[in-house]
Design an enzyme around this catalytic site. Structure first.
Site, short mmCIF file in Angstrom:
data_model
loop_
_atom_site.label_atom_id
_atom_site.label_comp_id
_atom_site.label_asym_id
_atom_site.label_seq_id
_atom_site.Cartn_x
_atom_site.Cartn_y
_atom_site.Cartn_z
N ASN A 251 -43.81 3.63 -8.22
CA ASN A 251 -44.43 3.85 -9.20
C ASN A 251 -45.99 2.96 -9.38
O ASN A 251 -45.86 2.10 -8.65
CB ASN A 251 -43.68 3.08 -10.42
CG ASN A 251 -42.31 3.67 -10.62
OD1 ASN A 251 -42.02 4.73 -11.11
ND2 ASN A 251 -41.20 2.88 -9.90
N THR A 252 -47.00 3.85 -9.94
CA THR A 252 -48.27 3.08 -9.99
C THR A 252 -48.96 3.64 -11.16
O THR A 252 -48.95 4.93 -11.42
CB THR A 252 -48.94 3.24 -8.85
OG1 THR A 252 -48.21 2.68 -7.60
CG2 THR A 252 -50.50 2.40 -8.93
N THR A 253 -49.54 2.74 -12.05
CA THR A 253 -50.58 3.15 -12.97
C THR A 253 -51.98 2.90 -12.54
O THR A 253 -52.23 1.66 -12.30
CB THR A 253 -50.66 2.66 -14.42
OG1 THR A 253 -49.18 3.23 -14.98
CG2 THR A 253 -51.48 3.07 -15.25
N GLY A 292 -47.32 -0.77 -8.98
CA GLY A 292 -48.28 -1.31 -8.27
C GLY A 292 -49.60 -0.95 -8.93
O GLY A 292 -50.13 0.04 -8.64
#
Length: 340
Positions: A251-253, A292
């Site tokens: 996951n990462t934004t 992250g």
């Protein structure tokens, strides 16, 4: 704002998949849900995708260069460059294999300047990637060719939003793979008395997207009940004896916030921290060990802060934290536009 019904992502496989060599993907621009207008004259934004993934790239270019501060949180950060002055920012899918897209952008800029490799003319590109393999059963990755295509597609005045560019396979609410839903790329712009702010974000979080009424509007959709839940409800139930949710990895934004207000290095760094911290209101949970998250704060240094005069304080500068407060609300708008 209204949101469409459930947008489930298929369950991932991860192994024995076809990738670029087998599928020979060709770049396409992608199809945005809509375009968000902005007023940054020098900023151009382009997208390119491999529909065979789908996976993609979003490039934001400032040909006159701009100063940048970077804030990164969570346990799985994916960032390249890290320059304090850049000519372009490249968002890409493909996780660690998507860094080639930013290399492609730099190569294209080098070709534009007739392969001038003198030190002052080096192409400075900051990159950030999302893990989007959980939404597709193939190993297609954004490569240098796709980064070059996104740069070639860049136009001024608008930002594509929806399932497009780097956000074409972004998902949220991965409390379990079966509960994930597609999100995408979002953007929001505001101009106040000449002060300009633009937020561009690709939301690919383990958390769910929450609106200002505290409703979960995307992610953590329970297929058994047909409802979306705040992940904290699942975790609280687990502490009370229910099964602990899986809380999946990958996951990462990734976010870029642009302003034309001149900020010194310390102010720009704090501005980045303030806006990034605020995004936990829109994404729950945020900055976890399974995320992250990266935010680039960019100033074009065109406008000094306005000053005010009062009998009590004399002449004083409007606080940079005020700019951060407005930008923080805009970041929430951008996240919600990724979910719409």
């Amino acid at each position: 704002m209204t949101y469409p019904p459930r947008r489930p992502a298929e369950l991932p496989r991860f192994r024995g998949l076809d990738g670029n060599p087998q599928l020979a993907p060709s770049p396409v621009p992608g199809t945005p849900r809509e375009l968000v207008d902005h007023g940054f004259a020098e900023l151009t934004v382009g997208t390119a995708e491999y529909a065979e993934g789908p996976t993609g790239v979003t490039v934001m270019r400032l040909p006159d260069h701009a100063r940048v501060a970077t804030d990164f949180r969570g346990g799985s950060k994916g960032m390249s460059g890290g320059y304090q002055v850049v000519e372009a920012i490249c968002f890409a899918g493909g996780s660690v294999y998507g860094f080639g897209a930013a290399t492609g952008v730099a190569e294209a800029l080098l070709a534009e300047r007739d392969n001038d490799v003198s030190f002052p003319r080096l192409s400075l590109v900051n990159g950030a990637i999302i893990y989007d393999f959980s939404a597709r059963n193939n190993a297609v990755i954004p490569d240098a060719a796709l980064g070059k295509a996104a740069l070639a597609n860049a136009v001024g005045g608008t930002v594509p939003v929806g399932r497009v560019g780097a956000g074409v396979a972004a998902t949220v609410g991965k409390i379990d793979w079966s509960r994930a839903e597609f999100a995408g790329q979002g953007a929001a712009y505001r101009e106040i008395s000449g002060i300009k702010l633009l937020v561009v974000t690709v939301v690919n979080a383990v958390g769910a997207i929450v609106d200002r009424e505290q409703r979960v509007v995307r992610g953590n959709y329970d297929p058994e009940t047909g409802e979306r839940r705040h992940p904290a409800e699942d975790y609280a139930a687990a502490f009370a004896g229910a099964a602990m949710p899986a809380t999946e990895l990958g996951n990462t934004t990734i976010t870029a916030v642009f302003t034309n207000v001149r900020l010194d290095d310390r102010q720009l760094d704090q501005f980045a921290k303030q806006v990034h911290s605020s995004m936990h209101r829109a994404i729950q949970p945020f900055h976890t060990s399974q995320d992250g998250d990266v935010l680039f704060a960019v100033t074009t240094d065109e406008l000094d802060f306005p000053t005010e005069t009062s009998a009590e304080l004399g002449v004083h500068q409007l606080a940079p934290s005020a700019l951060g407060a407005v930008a923080s609300e805009l970041a929430w708008d951008a996240v919600l536009s990724a979910a719409a």
